[in-house]
Design an enzyme around this catalytic site. Structure first.
Site, PDB file in Angstrom:
ATOM      1  CG  ASP A 174      -2.044  -1.055   1.021  1.00  0.00           C
ATOM      2  OD1 ASP A 174      -2.842  -0.934   0.071  1.00  0.00           O
ATOM      3  OD2 ASP A 174      -2.057  -2.009   1.815  1.00  0.00           O
TER       4      ASP A 174
ATOM      5  CG  HIS B 277      -2.018   3.857  -1.951  1.00  0.00           C
ATOM      6  ND1 HIS B 277      -3.081   3.684  -2.810  1.00  0.00           N
ATOM      7  CD2 HIS B 277      -2.147   2.900  -0.986  1.00  0.00           C
ATOM      8  CE1 HIS B 277      -3.825   2.682  -2.388  1.00  0.00           C
ATOM      9  NE2 HIS B 277      -3.279   2.178  -1.279  1.00  0.00           N
TER      10      HIS B 277
ATOM     11  CG  ASP C  16      -3.454  -1.178  -3.510  1.00  0.00           C
ATOM     12  OD1 ASP C  16      -3.735  -1.526  -4.675  1.00  0.00           O
ATOM     13  OD2 ASP C  16      -4.286  -1.179  -2.592  1.00  0.00           O
TER      14      ASP C  16
ATOM     15  CG  ASN D 238      -7.704  -2.388  -4.989  1.00  0.00           C
ATOM     16  OD1 ASN D 238      -6.739  -2.315  -4.247  1.00  0.00           O
ATOM     17  ND2 ASN D 238      -8.794  -1.674  -4.794  1.00  0.00           N
ATOM     18  CG  HIS D 239      -5.433   1.590  -5.521  1.00  0.00           C
ATOM     19  ND1 HIS D 239      -5.851   2.897  -5.495  1.00  0.00           N
ATOM     20  CD2 HIS D 239      -6.161   0.947  -4.587  1.00  0.00           C
ATOM     21  CE1 HIS D 239      -6.794   3.033  -4.577  1.00  0.00           C
ATOM     22  NE2 HIS D 239      -6.988   1.854  -4.006  1.00  0.00           N
TER      23      HIS D 239
END
Length: 144
Positions: free
Chosen positions: A8, A10, A48, A84-85
């Site tokens: 994650d 991001h 992610d 999923n990102h």
């Protein structure tokens, strides 16, 4: 075996107009310091990585810089999946030569059944997937 699990990241995320790139780089440097201090055998990056399936050039350059440092400079084996990102197709670019450097990236559910072996451990890299993908694979396995 000792491994460091992260995910994650991001990269490319902004809070309003505030760009988080410097904070993300600082967090990355702390991750490297922890890996060295703990003498980890591998680093798991669980998806992610980007904040968008279509990351901007700065985000791609930042991730590439981070992965080069971890894998090519610091020599950590990397075990990575998409989230999923992330765009599985975009992340998978270059996968053919990654394994030569102990960089194991899986973006395809059908490849999750083949373990990556490091030392006496097996890692099954299960990427983000949609239910329809799993159904297709199960039908192939069961041969309905």
């Amino acid at each position: 075996m000792k491994f460091l699990h992260t995910g994650d990241w991001h990269l490319g995320k902004k809070l309003g107009d505030f760009d988080l790139r410097q904070e993300q780089w600082d967090a990355f440097l702390k991750l490297v310091a922890i890996a060295k201090e703990e003498k980890v055998d591998a680093i798991v990056i669980a998806g992610d990585l980007y904040d968008s399936p279509r990351p901007n050039e700065d985000s791609v350059a930042l991730l590439n810089r981070m992965l080069v440092q971890l894998n090519l400079e610091e020599k950590y084996p990397l075990l990575m999946i998409n989230g999923n990102h992330d765009s599985a197709v975009r992340l998978n670019t270059g996968n053919q030569w990654y394994r030569l450097n102990h960089f194991y990236l899986n973006t395809r559910l059908e490849d999750a059944f083949d373990p990556v072996e490091i030392g006496d451990c097996q890692f099954f890299l299960v990427p983000y997937f949609k239910l329809a993908q799993a159904k297709i694979i199960l039908i192939k396995i069961i041969k309905i």
